[in-house]
Design a protein around this motif. Structure first.
Motif, PDB file in Angstrom:
ATOM      1  N   HIS A 152       0.752  -1.116  -0.121  1.00  0.00           N
ATOM      2  CA  HIS A 152      -0.169   0.100  -0.009  1.00  0.00           C
ATOM      3  C   HIS A 152       0.856   1.303  -0.091  1.00  0.00           C
ATOM      4  CE1 HIS A 152      -3.636  -2.452   1.032  1.00  0.00           C
ATOM      5  NE2 HIS A 152      -2.833  -3.277   1.722  1.00  0.00           N
ATOM      6  N   PRO A 153       0.439   2.187  -0.674  1.00  0.00           N
ATOM      7  CA  PRO A 153       1.013   3.537  -0.706  1.00  0.00           C
ATOM      8  C   PRO A 153       1.420   4.162   0.743  1.00  0.00           C
ATOM      9  CG  PRO A 153      -0.565   3.551  -2.033  1.00  0.00           C
ATOM     10  CD  PRO A 153      -0.784   2.417  -1.530  1.00  0.00           C
ATOM     11  N   LEU A 154       2.928   4.769   0.687  1.00  0.00           N
ATOM     12  CA  LEU A 154       3.394   5.193   2.038  1.00  0.00           C
ATOM     13  C   LEU A 154       3.861   6.530   1.711  1.00  0.00           C
ATOM     14  CD1 LEU A 154       5.562   2.219   2.976  1.00  0.00           C
ATOM     15  CD2 LEU A 154       3.586   3.121   4.058  1.00  0.00           C
ATOM     16  N   PRO A 155       3.875   7.445   2.475  1.00  0.00           N
ATOM     17  CA  PRO A 155       4.221   8.976   2.333  1.00  0.00           C
ATOM     18  C   PRO A 155       5.757   9.045   2.548  1.00  0.00           C
ATOM     19  CG  PRO A 155       3.265   8.856   4.516  1.00  0.00           C
ATOM     20  CD  PRO A 155       3.053   7.499   3.871  1.00  0.00           C
ATOM     21  N   TYR A 156       6.553   9.827   1.798  1.00  0.00           N
ATOM     22  CA  TYR A 156       7.946   9.977   1.926  1.00  0.00           C
ATOM     23  C   TYR A 156       8.937   8.884   0.995  1.00  0.00           C
ATOM     24  CZ  TYR A 156       6.108  13.029   5.546  1.00  0.00           C
ATOM     25  OH  TYR A 156       5.423  13.789   6.251  1.00  0.00           O
ATOM     26  N   MET A 157       8.286   7.678   0.807  1.00  0.00           N
ATOM     27  CA  MET A 157       9.010   6.478   0.393  1.00  0.00           C
ATOM     28  C   MET A 157       8.078   5.684  -0.632  1.00  0.00           C
ATOM     29  SD  MET A 157       9.195   4.205   3.601  1.00  0.00           S
ATOM     30  CE  MET A 157      10.178   3.068   2.906  1.00  0.00           C
ATOM     31  N   PRO A 158       8.650   5.099  -1.804  1.00  0.00           N
ATOM     32  CA  PRO A 158       7.775   4.334  -2.605  1.00  0.00           C
ATOM     33  C   PRO A 158       7.417   2.877  -1.993  1.00  0.00           C
ATOM     34  CG  PRO A 158      10.045   3.941  -3.132  1.00  0.00           C
ATOM     35  CD  PRO A 158      10.207   5.017  -1.995  1.00  0.00           C
ATOM     36  N   THR A 159       6.475   2.287  -2.621  1.00  0.00           N
ATOM     37  CA  THR A 159       5.977   0.939  -2.065  1.00  0.00           C
ATOM     38  C   THR A 159       7.123   0.024  -2.312  1.00  0.00           C
ATOM     39  OG1 THR A 159       4.892   0.364  -4.039  1.00  0.00           O
ATOM     40  CG2 THR A 159       3.654   1.572  -2.311  1.00  0.00           C
ATOM     41  N   ARG A 160       6.980  -0.940  -1.416  1.00  0.00           N
ATOM     42  CA  ARG A 160       7.838  -2.299  -1.621  1.00  0.00           C
ATOM     43  C   ARG A 160       7.086  -3.579  -1.529  1.00  0.00           C
ATOM     44  NH1 ARG A 160      10.848   1.686  -1.745  1.00  0.00           N
ATOM     45  NH2 ARG A 160      12.989   1.785  -0.892  1.00  0.00           N
ATOM     46  N   PRO A 161       6.250  -3.744  -2.503  1.00  0.00           N
ATOM     47  CA  PRO A 161       5.242  -4.791  -2.632  1.00  0.00           C
ATOM     48  C   PRO A 161       5.767  -6.273  -2.454  1.00  0.00           C
ATOM     49  CG  PRO A 161       5.795  -4.124  -4.964  1.00  0.00           C
ATOM     50  CD  PRO A 161       6.490  -3.159  -4.151  1.00  0.00           C
TER      51      PRO A 161
END
Length: 391
Positions: free
Chosen positions: A261-270
């Motif tokens: 799921h999307p996170l602030p300040y950093m890309p997702t790590r699926p």
């Protein structure tokens, strides 16, 4: 449902009877041999496949043709009571494939099996045609690459027939079953002894279970200071409602969410789960637990969905770092205590009922989490029926 045919043609003579007995005992789907008398001794629970050296040349019966077995007419199906279920014939040309398919139609659905060696583009295309036309197509791939198998699987996606891939060993069998996530329907394997038959049976049974998840109620949260936590980076892409089960106690686990799921300040790590402190247990395949400290590249874990579905995932790496930690204590309806210690950060998440995503730093007493309650205590990760109290 994946299956295996045991090929007796290359089994060493001293091992033959033991291999036959093992195939019957483990309920292998089929046995392939050139000895019709041997096949007739097998129980009807096993598909008895008679391999013939001659290529297919029969044609479909037309009105006015002689009855099967009459002079000038080739037999196209095993006679009633013969103890043979399937005839396996080699085909190397389109004409021989057409003859095999015609035999199948002429005999009212008696299974016909064709075998082909894929060595080049022509034989690859012919194997694709066979997979579409025959009830069974046995393919031996000359090259170690699995690209030709991928092509046949894609070409035969809508086919009713079964694709059987010849393999050299059990390691290749495991790979073949995973190609394109679908894998070959079956494999043809010539074991060297009975032990390999039993090992193959275990491979065929290596499916992951549907888990019955439970609702846990948060009863306490506290900051516990600096410690080491583990991020698990897998070789798979998690679904939005998937994660891994982690707990401080072997009797209960919380479903920790992946970074899908999307996170602030950093890309997702699926592919990642920020799983918890290194002492924590995680539930893996075969109902076995491991400490997060033991998880590393090549380990196999259990990805778990909010509905309890599971699948195997391979770990690419585990990343251990010191971070502030947060302890979560929850209880099940039966009062059983479930604990989880995770990184004290808003980015770390767990899953609630229905796959609801919950940030651990925003959890409050009374919040509901998804978890799993184990039925046994553990010793070196294995379930054992002994008294054990964890606090």
């Amino acid at each position: 449902m994946r299956f295996a045919w045991i090929d007796l043609r290359e089994v060493p003579r001293p091992q033959l009877q033991a291999v036959v007995d093992a195939a019957v005992h483990t309920r292998m789907a089929g046995v392939v041999a050139t000895d019709a008398e041997l096949l007739r001794t097998l129980p009807p629970t096993i598909t008895r496949v008679l391999a013939t050296a001659a290529p297919a040349t029969a044609t479909a019966k037309k009105p006015g043709d002689a009855e099967p077995g009459a002079k000038g007419q080739k037999e196209t199906k095993p006679p009633a009571g013969s103890g043979i279920d399937v005839l396996l014939r080699r085909f190397t040309t389109q004409g021989e494939l057409d003859a095999l398919a015609a035999d199948h139609r002429a005999t009212g659905g008696t299974p016909a099996a064709g075998v082909i060696d894929v060595q080049d583009d022509r034989t690859l295309k012919l194997s694709c045609a066979g997979a579409m036309a025959l009830p069974y197509t046995v393919i031996h791939f000359a090259d170690p690459t699995k690209i030709p198998l991928e092509i046949v699987l894609a070409a035969a996606e809508s086919a009713d027939g079964k694709l059987v891939t010849a393999v050299a060993d059990l390691e290749e069998a495991a790979i073949v079953f995973d190609v394109l996530e679908r894998g070959s329907d079956g494999i043809l394997y010539g074991p060297h002894g009975a032990d390999e038959v039993f090992a193959l049976a275990r491979l065929l049974e290596a499916t992951t279970p549907q888990l019955e998840l439970t609702t846990l109620t948060v009863e306490g949260i506290r900051h516990v200071g600096l410690g080491d936590r583990v991020c698990v980076d897998t070789c798979s892409h998690f679904d939005e409602d998937e994660g891994i089960l982690v707990g401080s106690y072997s009797s209960g686990f919380v479903l920790c969410c992946s970074e899908t799921h999307p996170l602030p300040y950093m890309p997702t790590r699926p592919f990642r789960v920020n799983a918890g402190a290194l002492h924590s247990y995680t539930l893996g395949p075969d109902n076995r637990t491991n400490y997060l400290s033991e998880v590393g590249s090549g380990s196999t874990l259990l990805a778990v969905g909010a509905d309890g579905r599971t699948r195997r995932v391979v770990v690419g790496r585990a990343k251990l770092e010191s971070r502030p930690l947060l302890e979560i204590r929850a209880h099940a309806e039966d009062g059983r205590l479930v604990g989880l210690t995770v990184q004290d950060d808003w980015h770390v998440r767990v899953l609630g009922p229905g796959g609801k995503v919950l940030n651990v730093t925003e959890l409050r007493t009374g919040d509901e989490l998804l978890g799993y309650l184990a039925k046994d205590q553990r010793h070196v990760g294995l379930p054992i029926g002994e008294f054990c109290k964890e606090t």
